[in-house]
Design a protein around this motif. Sequence first.
Motif, PDB file in Angstrom:
ATOM      1  N   ASN A   1       0.692  -1.265  -0.010  1.00 36.30           N
ATOM      2  CA  ASN A   1       0.006   0.165  -0.123  1.00 36.30           C
ATOM      3  C   ASN A   1       0.768   1.287   0.120  1.00 36.30           C
ATOM      4  O   ASN A   1       0.115   2.452   0.035  1.00 36.30           O
TER       5      ASN A   1
ATOM      6  N   VAL B   1      -1.862  12.754  -3.269  1.00 36.95           N
ATOM      7  CA  VAL B   1      -1.928  11.269  -2.816  1.00 36.95           C
ATOM      8  C   VAL B   1      -1.677  10.404  -3.995  1.00 36.95           C
ATOM      9  O   VAL B   1      -2.183  10.557  -5.073  1.00 36.95           O
TER      10      VAL B   1
ATOM     11  N   VAL C   1      -0.581   7.425   7.289  1.00 39.46           N
ATOM     12  CA  VAL C   1      -0.187   7.943   6.082  1.00 39.46           C
ATOM     13  C   VAL C   1       1.367   8.395   5.995  1.00 39.46           C
ATOM     14  O   VAL C   1       1.913   8.954   6.948  1.00 39.46           O
TER      15      VAL C   1
ATOM     16  N   CYS D   1      -0.660  15.466   5.292  1.00 40.38           N
ATOM     17  CA  CYS D   1      -0.567  14.207   5.693  1.00 40.38           C
ATOM     18  C   CYS D   1      -1.551  13.916   7.135  1.00 40.38           C
ATOM     19  O   CYS D   1      -2.055  12.830   7.214  1.00 40.38           O
TER      20      CYS D   1
ATOM     21  N   LYS E   1      -9.056   9.614   7.955  1.00 44.12           N
ATOM     22  CA  LYS E   1      -9.087   8.149   7.889  1.00 44.12           C
ATOM     23  C   LYS E   1      -9.182   7.567   9.112  1.00 44.12           C
ATOM     24  O   LYS E   1     -10.240   6.416   9.282  1.00 44.12           O
TER      25      LYS E   1
ATOM     26  N   ALA F   1      -2.384   5.826   3.129  1.00 44.97           N
ATOM     27  CA  ALA F   1      -1.994   6.693   1.820  1.00 44.97           C
ATOM     28  C   ALA F   1      -0.552   6.806   1.849  1.00 44.97           C
ATOM     29  O   ALA F   1       0.127   6.950   2.628  1.00 44.97           O
TER      30      ALA F   1
ATOM     31  N   LYS G   1      -1.290   6.881  -3.427  1.00 42.37           N
ATOM     32  CA  LYS G   1      -1.822   5.703  -3.445  1.00 42.37           C
ATOM     33  C   LYS G   1      -2.688   5.683  -2.350  1.00 42.37           C
ATOM     34  O   LYS G   1      -2.314   6.463  -1.141  1.00 42.37           O
ATOM     35  N   ASP G   2      -3.995   5.106  -2.358  1.00 45.50           N
ATOM     36  CA  ASP G   2      -5.110   5.421  -1.173  1.00 45.50           C
ATOM     37  C   ASP G   2      -5.766   4.292  -0.758  1.00 45.50           C
ATOM     38  O   ASP G   2      -6.139   3.499  -1.747  1.00 45.50           O
ATOM     39  N   SER G   3      -6.029   4.055   0.416  1.00 49.39           N
ATOM     40  CA  SER G   3      -6.950   2.891   0.656  1.00 49.39           C
ATOM     41  C   SER G   3      -7.859   3.603   1.911  1.00 49.39           C
ATOM     42  O   SER G   3      -7.454   4.663   2.342  1.00 49.39           O
TER      43      SER G   3
END
Lengths: 395, 395
Positions: free
Chosen positions: A316, B72, B112, B96, B103, B80, B74-76
């Motif tokens: 991730n 950003v 992050v 961040c 989140k 991040a 990559k993000d979930s």
Amino acid sequence: MSRCLITKAEVQSFVERCMVAVGTKPHHARSLAEVLVEGDHRGHYSHGLNRMDMYVKDIESGICAKDGEPVVEKDSAATALVDGKNLLGPVVGNFCMDLAIKKAKEAGIGWVVARGSNHYGIAGHYAMLALKENMIVRVLIFYYSSPEMCNDGGSAVSHHMCHNLPPPQGMSFTNTSPLVVPTRGKQCTLGTNPISVAAPGKDGDSFVLDMATSAVALGKVELHDRRGDSIPEGWGCDTHGKLSTDPKKVLNGGGLVPIGGSEATGGYKGYGLGMMVEVFCGILAGAQYSNNIRTWKVTDRVANLGQCFVAINPDNFAHGFNERMSDLMSIQRGMEPADPDFPVLAAGDPERTNMKKCDEMGGIPYHINVVNYMNDCAKRIGVSPLLPCDKVVSE
Amino acid sequence: MSRCLITKAEVQSFVERCMVAVGTKPHHARSLAEVLVEGDHRGHYSHGLNRMDMYVKDIESGICAKDGEPVVEKDSAATALVDGKNLLGPVVGNFCMDLAIKKAKEAGIGWVVARGSNHYGIAGHYAMLALKENMIVRVLIFYYSSPEMCNDGGSAVSHHMCHNLPPPQGMSFTNTSPLVVPTRGKQCTLGTNPISVAAPGKDGDSFVLDMATSAVALGKVELHDRRGDSIPEGWGCDTHGKLSTDPKKVLNGGGLVPIGGSEATGGYKGYGLGMMVEVFCGILAGAQYSNNIRTWKVTDRVANLGQCFVAINPDNFAHGFNERMSDLMSIQRGMEPADPDFPVLAAGDPERTNMKKCDEMGGIPYHINVVNYMNDCAKRIGVSPLLPCDKVVSE
């Protein structure tokens, strides 16, 4: 001093048969045995077979639960609160770390805390469970949706690498019985509260930090005391909170001090780290904390320890984690050392050396007193004794 | 020694006008000014106004970017990866941490990491942003779906408490220029790599750990050197990697040592913690790391620092976090101290004392040399000078 060599398999089996004899479920006994064998194999005898009688007594007296399984009390994609149901620490720890790893695969990170737990052996065991995902990932490869790891040409090697997707990093923390005196204080109000972080490098290499937030373990002070040696300044203090080089003063009414030693040399940082571990464990989990935790070796009340388990999926974050991790370790290990006889190490290297030594000998060397003590314990509960190899190791 | 008292508002305005004069966007200048003022207000002068000229030069030379915003990559739900686009550290850090807090509200935790960042001031600023959520939560109360926090009777106090839902805990880490020599080594391959953890107690109280993983800051060694004093053993080593009490040896070719000092007193633990911070920052983010990071005060190449920001929502764990947190701190603070003149503190207490002192005086006391130096800088870039209050403080 002569030592008995005992195979890992025999230690594993011995712990299992002792624990099962007093009523532990076989799969719980197996979990405990694995952690204890791993402790000894890595050279941390204070967290291995040596402690088995404590677990046996906890089960026999009913202070630690035999039945049931840990239960998830609160759950989200990336977090969980677990009630350990007063089961053996490794049963709770494995349950929580497995859950954290599952969450990390799906949400990038899993942060799981447990209350109602017990002594769980070496903290590194749980952090390293994340590393072992290498194997599981081969089977459960569909868990990973991103194909970007397989981008270097399809050779046999890269194909193999692709199946070795970066496993999660792991972290583990536990609070423990009060043994540490905060900076400026004179009472033990914190445990040795360990921090463990494991991160995978290339080709099976890894960074494995597994450290108490006290300057040293109590066992080291005890060892110096038995030998009649003084201890270095910065390990412990006397009953007045004053640093002492006399192990007797530390053991009788004094206490360990946090990493960093005195206030002048940064002991308040170690104290802060011990508190941080308590925040992640007792405070976040709603378990016992600080000097409310039962004192060491008191087994007349439930421990209700708090523990924290974290898995992070490098997938991730930025591509190439394992390569950078190996390079970071190479920079340190490759440096010219101050003393040519003592190379610069990365966390986990001393344990790797110890494991290699054991594997070459064909077992783990135990002091004869430990073997005899364990066999007395086995006799009492009607279990067949530990069988040493026919080799005796001289040290 | 006399000091000039300057109001926080004036320091804030001064930093903003200097940064804007060299081309920084006003809202970026504001972010930087806030972190620097906070550093000084908390008593960490090494991370405040004192460093402004470094940021000014970085913007003037183009080594640090003026334009753009962090992105950003990559993000979930819970993680991040952010590209800081080489913007000022506080711009990247605030971006961040805000993302991590968002989140944490939704997924329980936000983790992050940023690459392409720069010096971000005190690490504690970002960890404490999570604490400040107290205020935001009052407005955005619908973010919390669980009503279980409002279960104590509906009195005016509990109603108020209910609106003060536990804010997230925060954590922040950054790698930094190499200044620390690993245990057994003799070269600086790690930065002072700070760890910061902030956790809320009751009634606005909080635990705020903000510590370098070196035994001390370089500034402390410099201060002893200027005074002609020796330093305590365990702060730094000479060019051969040997611990030294001579600050000149530490500053000229030697280096700081990790918390814990020598290997015998646990310095390898501090070294392991410095590496841990690097794992969370440079390695996870794919930024520069270890001795690849530009050396301190070298400003002819981009820093590309890695940073890590974590927010944890206590609401996803056991009920009563703030109460336990306050109790944990009370246990330590309430203990009889070794010396009655030096009470046992909790992390953040020395800074609280310093802030209270400043607030009572009506400003932050600066050394006259710092004020003069800053005003020379202001003159050069055509900005109106720092205006001290009409008070002079004697120390």
